[in-house]
Design a protein around this motif. Structure first.
Motif, PDB file in Angstrom:
ATOM      1  N   GLY A 118      34.400  44.214  24.348  1.00 31.51           N
ATOM      2  CA  GLY A 118      33.391  45.155  23.863  1.00 31.51           C
ATOM      3  C   GLY A 118      34.000  46.477  23.481  1.00 31.51           C
ATOM      4  O   GLY A 118      35.216  46.593  23.247  1.00 31.51           O
ATOM      5  N   ASP A 119      33.156  47.507  23.439  1.00 34.71           N
ATOM      6  CA  ASP A 119      33.612  48.829  23.028  1.00 34.71           C
ATOM      7  C   ASP A 119      34.543  49.485  24.035  1.00 34.71           C
ATOM      8  O   ASP A 119      35.199  50.478  23.711  1.00 34.71           O
ATOM      9  N   ASP A 120      34.600  48.969  25.261  1.00 37.84           N
ATOM     10  CA  ASP A 120      35.497  49.550  26.256  1.00 37.84           C
ATOM     11  C   ASP A 120      36.941  49.104  26.048  1.00 37.84           C
ATOM     12  O   ASP A 120      37.830  49.512  26.781  1.00 37.84           O
ATOM     13  N   LYS A 121      37.170  48.262  25.039  1.00 36.67           N
ATOM     14  CA  LYS A 121      38.518  47.776  24.720  1.00 36.67           C
ATOM     15  C   LYS A 121      39.152  47.032  25.894  1.00 36.67           C
ATOM     16  O   LYS A 121      40.337  47.172  26.174  1.00 36.67           O
ATOM     17  N   ARG A 122      38.355  46.224  26.576  1.00 34.72           N
ATOM     18  CA  ARG A 122      38.843  45.388  27.678  1.00 34.72           C
ATOM     19  C   ARG A 122      38.632  43.930  27.317  1.00 34.72           C
ATOM     20  O   ARG A 122      37.540  43.526  26.909  1.00 34.72           O
ATOM     21  N   LEU A 123      39.682  43.142  27.447  1.00 32.08           N
ATOM     22  CA  LEU A 123      39.615  41.709  27.206  1.00 32.08           C
ATOM     23  C   LEU A 123      39.436  41.003  28.545  1.00 32.08           C
ATOM     24  O   LEU A 123      40.340  41.000  29.372  1.00 32.08           O
ATOM     25  N   LEU A 172      24.797  37.524  38.761  1.00 37.51           N
ATOM     26  CA  LEU A 172      25.818  38.066  39.652  1.00 37.51           C
ATOM     27  C   LEU A 172      25.236  39.156  40.537  1.00 37.51           C
ATOM     28  O   LEU A 172      24.130  39.670  40.298  1.00 37.51           O
ATOM     29  N   ASP A 173      25.991  39.534  41.569  1.00 36.88           N
ATOM     30  CA  ASP A 173      25.549  40.588  42.467  1.00 36.88           C
ATOM     31  C   ASP A 173      25.334  41.892  41.705  1.00 36.88           C
ATOM     32  O   ASP A 173      25.959  42.142  40.665  1.00 36.88           O
ATOM     33  N   ARG A 224      29.152  47.159  37.200  1.00 37.13           N
ATOM     34  CA  ARG A 224      30.473  47.371  36.594  1.00 37.13           C
ATOM     35  C   ARG A 224      30.538  46.766  35.195  1.00 37.13           C
ATOM     36  O   ARG A 224      31.137  47.347  34.287  1.00 37.13           O
ATOM     37  N   LEU A 225      29.907  45.618  35.020  1.00 37.32           N
ATOM     38  CA  LEU A 225      29.895  44.999  33.702  1.00 37.32           C
ATOM     39  C   LEU A 225      29.083  45.813  32.708  1.00 37.32           C
ATOM     40  O   LEU A 225      29.469  45.961  31.538  1.00 37.32           O
ATOM     41  N   ASN A 226      27.965  46.365  33.166  1.00 32.11           N
ATOM     42  CA  ASN A 226      27.132  47.165  32.282  1.00 32.11           C
ATOM     43  C   ASN A 226      27.837  48.425  31.820  1.00 32.11           C
ATOM     44  O   ASN A 226      27.622  48.896  30.699  1.00 32.11           O
TER      45      ASN A 226
END
Length: 605
Positions: A71-76, A41-42, A48-50
């Motif tokens: 992950g640990d950011d609690k985002r699905l 990806l760009d 943002r993913l990292n």
């Protein structure tokens, strides 16, 4: 430069999904061609993913049309992986997930979390109004109860302890859940409030469940106990056992460190460990608050055993209560090597994955791996009523810790290794294989010799993702060694620690909270329990240092506990006196805290 190890591999008839660090790849299962990859990806999207952290949980629907990760950011995150790679939705979860998955039709997502809850979500989220908790003066109910869900998930069921894993039965009429308090529960699905049965018999945490495809009425479970258990899950009957620990122990190379420093001595903590940390961080100098920072820090258990370990492994702790690694400073101390003092390292047995293989005339087998062990293990599938000794367990030693494994349709075992363990981060040779393939010869499992499948070659060459030492440290592959065993120190209980940290950060008289009387009562009890735990930890520290416990600090803590109790006197629940006070009987301080914390857990859920 070191590379991210693979943490998930899902094999389908036509496609495969591989997860390494922050990225996932979708490949052709036959040709090995990389169809989609987040690594392509760009740069802006990848950044943002990292920032979201490493992928901890991943699943794919039966048609390989949608991939979900968390992950640990609690985002699905829901991704479309058909003709193009596209992020369809990004939803907030109430707590950190322990497992995610699809129902058979692929339209519903099931998520279990560390707070003991299981929620369901539609594949495509409905338009949701702005949450009332984001408005000025709104209630803080989300920080005091477990069922508040920022993405309007539907609650299926809840445990009073950290939920470690779950399974849906083949007909999807039941959901089987396991937790850190030795429980296996069989509930209706999706009406999880109807409990069909318990499978009780474990004496330590349960971390792995498996239903054999050749016997859907049976359930295999494993965790911290030295044996695997086979159940009839509908009746809750224990059918048989397989002793495994003695066979596994020599291969456990990664151990959980043990620090002596008191958990309430620090005034800082891991900023990412729990919600609400930042609010209590600057109040560490206030009376009674200096313990909150230490309480807030997670027992991360970053078991970074990156040194070559050649000494024999130690005898495992036989007690269910194991003192684990403590993290009370902003920069956690580095764990000791295995060849250090026995006082610094503890051998913890955690079953990570269970699977079964039917070899027809060559018999049926149970496969499993343990966290930090360098081998994949297998044993004969027992007949009902049989108790198999550990001598029947066979091991395939791969020299590096086995992170996980998956079994393909032919019974071959794809294992993913932590190739950076035991290295000095010098350049690795190009023929290093982070995924190894094991195959069967009659009833014997061994590493595949000769030509390897194209998919395996691609995974070991084209899909490698570079990582820095800091990335590998944050990946924390062996956190289960610290988070799953029970402790005499309540600070290391993930459920109690998060709940008390929220209580420490909350204010009883602050503006804009609009708490109900019931919520105020719960908060007062949590604050009283927090003060009591701090008092008992201080007594333990003074005892170790040979200091008299009758100090002014203890007297101040006792007054703090009594004050909190008097404030909550109007509530209908009992708040215990400090240890030794009149009207309280207990066999020990640990037992008293156990009862109080369990009451607090039930309130929180």
């Amino acid at each position: 430069m070191p590379n991210f190890p693979y943490t998930h591999l899902i094999l389908g008839d036509q496609k495969a999904l591989a997860v390494a660090g922050y990225d996932f790849h979708v490949l052709n299962a036959h040709s090995g061609e990389v169809i989609h990859s987040t690594a392509r990806l760009d740069a802006g999207v990848r950044d943002r993913l990292n920032k979201s952290g490493a992928i901890r949980c991943a699943a794919v629907d039966s048609t390989f049309t949608h991939v979900i990760v968390a992950g640990d950011d609690k985002r699905l995150k829901v991704w479309a992986v058909g003709d193009e790679l596209k992020l369809l939705s990004d939803r907030e979860l109430p707590k950190r997930p322990t497992k995610i998955g699809f129902t058979h039709e692929g339209r519903t997502i099931i998520v279990s979390d560390k707070f003991g809850d299981v929620f369901s979500y539609p594949l495509h989220p409905d338009p949701t109004p702005i949450s009332s908790t984001s408005q000025t003066g709104a209630s803080r109910r989300g920080s005091l109860t477990s069922h508040e869900n920022p993405s309007n998930g539907t609650l299926i069921l809840g445990h009073a302890s950290m939920l470690t894993t779950y399974l849906l039965t083949s007909d999807e009429k039941f959901i089987i859940t396991a937790d850190r308090d030795e429980h296996i529960r069989v509930s209706w699905f999706p009406k999880g409030y109807v409990i069909e049965r318990y499978c009780l018999g474990h004496e330590k945490f349960v971390s792995a469940l498996h239903i054999p495809s050749f016997r859907p009425s049976a359930l295999i479970s494993g965790g911290g106990d030295p044996m695997l258990k086979l159940w009839d899950w509908m009746s809750g009957t224990l059918l048989s056992e397989v002793s495994v620990f003695d066979a596994v122990e020599p291969y456990i190379k990664v151990k959980a460190p043990r620090w002596r420093r008191g958990w309430n001595e620090g005034d800082g903590g891991d900023e990412e460990a729990a919600e609400g940390r930042s609010k209590g961080k600057d109040k560490g100098r206030r009376r009674g608050k200096d313990k909150a920072g230490g309480e807030e820090s997670r027992a991360q258990g970053n078991v970074e055993q990156r040194e070559d370990q050649s000494e024999p492994t130690q005898t495992a702790a036989k007690s269910a209560d194991v003192e684990m690694a403590e993290s009370g400073a902003q920069t956690p101390p580095t764990p000791q090597a295995v060849n250090g003092s026995s006082e610094e390292d503890r051998l913890i047995f955690v079953v990570h994955r269970l699977a079964t293989v039917d070899r027809a005339e060559h018999g049926r087998h149970i496969l499993f791996n343990a966290v930090g062990a360098t081998a994949v293990f297998y044993a004969p599938y027992p007949v009902d009523g049989e108790r198999l000794p550990s001598s029947v367990v066979q091991a395939v030693d791969l020299g590096k810790p086995v992170i996980d494994f998956t079994v393909d349709s032919n019974g071959n075992v794809w294992t993913f290794l932590d190739m950076e363990w035991g290295t000095s981060h010098s350049p690795l040779s190009e023929n290093v294989q982070s995924i190894r393939l094991l195959s069967w010869q009659n009833a014997t499992l061994s590493e595949l010799a000769g030509d390897h499948p194209t998919l395996l070659k691609t995974l070991n060459s084209q899909c490698i993702v570079p990582a820095s030492p800091a990335d590998l440290k944050a990946l924390d592959l062996y956190s289960a060694l610290s988070s799953l065993p029970k402790n005499v120190d309540p600070e290391h209980d993930p459920l109690i620690r998060d709940t008390l940290s929220e209580a420490a950060a909350a204010s009883l008289d602050g503006e804009g909270k609009q708490l109900t009387q019931r919520e105020l009562g719960r908060l007062r009890k949590k604050k009283a329990l927090l003060a009591k735990i701090q008092e008992q930890e201080r007594q333990k520290r003074f005892s170790r240092e040979g200091t008299c416990t009758g100090t002014e600090g203890e007297a101040e803590t006792e007054r703090e506990v009594k004050r909190a109790r008097s404030e909550s006197a109007g509530d209908d629940r009992f708040v215990p006196e400090p240890s030794g006070a009149g009207g309280t009987t207990s066999t020990g301080a640990g037992d008293l805290v156990d009862v109080e914390t369990r009451d607090m857990e039930m309130d929180a859920s």
